[in-house]
Design an enzyme around this catalytic site. Structure first.
Site, short mmCIF file in Angstrom:
data_model
loop_
_atom_site.label_atom_id
_atom_site.label_comp_id
_atom_site.label_asym_id
_atom_site.label_seq_id
_atom_site.Cartn_x
_atom_site.Cartn_y
_atom_site.Cartn_z
N MET A 149 23.82 8.92 3.66
CA MET A 149 23.69 10.37 4.37
C MET A 149 23.82 10.15 5.86
O MET A 149 24.44 10.91 6.63
CB MET A 149 22.22 11.04 4.05
CG MET A 149 22.23 12.47 4.59
SD MET A 149 23.37 13.68 3.91
CE MET A 149 22.52 14.01 2.54
N PHE A 177 -12.31 -7.06 13.67
CA PHE A 177 -11.09 -7.64 12.91
C PHE A 177 -10.59 -6.48 11.78
O PHE A 177 -11.49 -6.09 11.11
CB PHE A 177 -11.58 -8.85 12.16
CG PHE A 177 -10.31 -9.56 11.31
CD1 PHE A 177 -9.30 -9.94 11.68
CD2 PHE A 177 -10.67 -9.62 10.00
CE1 PHE A 177 -8.12 -10.33 10.82
CE2 PHE A 177 -9.57 -9.85 8.95
CZ PHE A 177 -8.36 -10.45 9.69
N GLN A 178 -9.44 -6.29 11.54
CA GLN A 178 -8.81 -5.20 10.85
C GLN A 178 -9.29 -3.89 10.83
O GLN A 178 -9.54 -3.18 9.83
CB GLN A 178 -8.90 -5.84 9.31
CG GLN A 178 -7.93 -7.08 9.05
CD GLN A 178 -7.67 -7.23 7.45
OE1 GLN A 178 -8.50 -6.98 6.68
NE2 GLN A 178 -6.51 -7.82 7.24
N GLU A 225 0.81 -1.27 -0.12
CA GLU A 225 0.00 -0.06 -0.05
C GLU A 225 0.88 1.31 0.04
O GLU A 225 0.48 2.41 -0.58
CB GLU A 225 -0.90 -0.09 1.33
CG GLU A 225 -2.11 -0.89 1.08
CD GLU A 225 -1.77 -2.29 1.73
OE1 GLU A 225 -2.53 -3.25 1.68
OE2 GLU A 225 -0.70 -2.38 2.13
N LYS A 282 -18.07 -0.73 5.22
CA LYS A 282 -18.24 -1.58 4.30
C LYS A 282 -19.67 -1.82 3.92
O LYS A 282 -20.23 -2.03 2.83
CB LYS A 282 -17.85 -3.11 5.00
CG LYS A 282 -17.80 -4.44 3.85
CD LYS A 282 -17.11 -5.57 4.31
CE LYS A 282 -17.26 -6.46 3.17
NZ LYS A 282 -16.68 -7.82 3.62
#
Length: 583
Positions: free
Chosen positions: A483, A117-118, A55, A167
């Protein structure tokens, strides 16, 4: 198209709204909560969905698309870890004023707040790093919310907007109405500058003797490069362009002193320090430009123009604040300066230019060729710029290679240098280059990456291969986190704690590239640089990765150490310029 009462699911309304807004590309990954949106996406003939491998890659790709095209980029992810993986690119877009809309699925509204969940409160998580965000629980609100999100992301000071959709809202049926009525009473960005303030800026310009035009990324976001060129031609004052503004003004123009700041040119840093007037256009007086703030430009009157009123006087108090869109500010400033000229008032900068030319000649950008015969990273990057040319889009990661890309590639056109400036996100380059190439398929796109950055997001090369997105990647492989190692060399007694990546042995970047369907090349000597780049340039049907094995101890110079005054700039280790003592 106007469709009065068509009954659709919330998911279908989402896809229809994206189509009506002119979106052509979405970067994302499906998952449980966003899955209802992916079903109608399969039927869309107007939206191209690019399935990324992480993602974070979707978010940076949306950024690269937006920066290369000037349009709003779009990414999509599911709830929980899918959404939280977007946090870094959202924060990156917020810091650099990049217009993206992130669409995330959320658990059903009945589960919100139950640790389902999630489930993650992505709206709460991203509140400080979005321009605005939404949680949608009613299918009827989806078209209006999406339209508002695009309007907010792309207008005023651009930035990221998150739309989190439950959802059950995606699954419910609703009437689809388009176009929708936008009602944003609290959102009225000011684009027209105040005429009196612009006239005052013009007066100061013709009265000053040591002016500097300090140009930031806001000029690029406003698409104001043509107006900037008109102002520069008219005024004849020196110009500096920040890291985020590289390409806003041609490097070949004699008025351009280069990039200011921590790794800026001596002439650019010195010009700001010794100026009696700084006209800041779309810049925010970032700490990397100002150094120790209370010692920055002590004699300068400040004109500060920005579309975001929150930036005015945030770091350095503005004597003449101007709130407005940079394109309109600069266009009005041209008219106001011409009026001063018509009235017989004109600035004399001849002595100032003599001083600046002296600094340019005495302290030009340069680098040492390694004594052991190994490849100088600056040379490799410089040759990529020379061979690929000014029409190419260059995307840099973060670190030494980013600074060298800003210093040693000549930028002549706006929108040709993309990088992570404010947040400094390692892993930005490869997915951003992918997004830029999708947005500008006819342009050559080079990602200039470090071996550390490259190992954070190189999985998106698989995405590039499978979707026929032929970007080119230069891995500046110095076997370390360059760096950070430079800072350890300078400030930690060369105690190299956890900066050796062993990346000239593991992984083998050529084999890794080939495993992901790319062409892998390796270059280890200066003599082979041009031929290797030429070969990469001839390959247009698949991604190319070039492993440039470079000298480990090369450093970025000039340098102003963090927290110190710009007066303490060093052109090399232990070597400071004399300009701060010439007064």
């Amino acid at each position: 198209m106007t469709d009065g009462q068509a009954q659709v699911t919330g998911a279908q309304a989402l896809i229809r709204a994206l189509e009506e807004l002119g979106v052509d590309t979405v970067f994302g990954i499906p998952g449980g909560a966003i899955l209802p949106a992916y079903d109608p996406l399969l039927d869309s003939t107007r939206l191209r969905h690019i399935l990324v491998r992480h993602e974070q890659g979707a978010g940076h790709a949306a950024e690269g698309y937006a920066q290369a095209t000037g349009r709003v980029g779009v990414c999509m992810a599911t709830s929980g870890p899918g959404a939280t993986n977007l946090v870094t690119p959202i924060a990156d877009a917020y810091m650099d004023s990049v217009p993206i809309v992130a669409i995330t699925g959320q658990v059903p509204s009945s589960l919100i707040g139950t640790d389902g969940f999630q489930e993650a409160d992505i709206r709460g998580i991203t509140m400080p790093i979005t321009k605005h965000n939404y949680l949608v629980t009613d299918a009827a609100d989806i078209p209006r919310t999406v339209a508002e999100a695009f309007h907010i992301a792309g207008t005023g000071r651009p930035g990221p907007v998150l739309v989190d959709i439950a959802k059950d809202a995606l699954q419910a049926r609703t009437a689809f109405h388009w176009p929708v009525q936008l009602d944003l009473p609290g959102y009225r960005p000011v684009s027209r500058p105040h005429a009196k303030q612009v006239r005052e800026a013009a007066r100061l310009l013709v009265e000053s003797r040591r002016p500097v035009l300090y140009v930031g990324g806001g000029v690029l976001r406003a698409r104001a490069s043509a107006e900037l060129r008109m102002l520069a031609d008219l005024v004849g004052a020196p110009m500096v362009t920040t890291l985020m503004a590289r390409g806003a003004f041609p490097d070949s123009n004699r008025q351009h002193l280069g990039m200011p700041g921590m790794h800026g040119t001596v002439a650019a840093v010195g010009a700001l320090q010794k100026a009696d007037l700084i006209v800041s256009l779309g810049a925010r007086f970032d700490d990397r430009v100002t150094g120790k703030l209370d010692s920055f430009a002590p004699e300068a009157t400040i004109v500060h123009a920005d579309i975001d009123p929150a930036e005015i006087s945030k770091n350095r108090v503005a004597d003449v604040p101007i709130v407005g869109d940079c394109r309109e500010v600069i266009a009005d400033l041209v008219v106001a300066v011409q009026a001063e000229y018509d009235a017989g008032r004109r600035g004399d900068y001849e002595t100032w230019w003599q001083t600046l030319r002296g600094w340019q000649e005495t302290y030009p950008l340069g680098y040492e060729t390694p004594a052991d015969g190994s490849l100088a990273p600056q040379y490799a990057i410089q040759r990529i710029g020379a061979i690929a040319g000014p029409d190419t889009i260059y995307c840099a990661g973060v670190g030494q290679h980013q600074m060298w890309a800003a210093q040693f590639i000549a930028y002549e056109r706006p929108g040709t240098f993309l990088n992570s400036g404010g947040l400094g996100t390692m892993g930005y380059a490869v997915p951003a280059a992918m997004g830029a190439k999708v947005g500008q398929p006819d342009k050559t796109v080079w990602a200039i990456d470090g071996d550390g950055c490259f190992q954070m997001t190189n999985q998106e090369l698989v995405t590039c291969t499978l979707n026929k997105i032929p970007i080119k990647v230069a891995v500046i492989n110095n076997n370390s986190l360059g760096m950070v190692r430079q800072w350890q060399t300078l400030f930690y007694g060369a105690r190299y704690s956890n900066t050796d990546l062993h990346s000239q042995r593991v992984p083998d970047f050529v084999k890794l590239a080939e495993a992901m369907g790319c062409v892998g090349l390796r270059c280890e000597t200066a003599d082979d640089v041009d031929a290797t780049i030429d070969k990469a340039m001839t390959i247009d049907d698949q991604p190319v990765v070039v492993d440039f094995v470079v000298h480990q101890d090369a450093m970025v110079w000039p340098m102003v150490a963090a927290g110190t005054s710009n007066d303490d700039i060093q052109v090399a280790r232990g070597l400071a310029p004399q300009w701060d003592r010439e007064d």
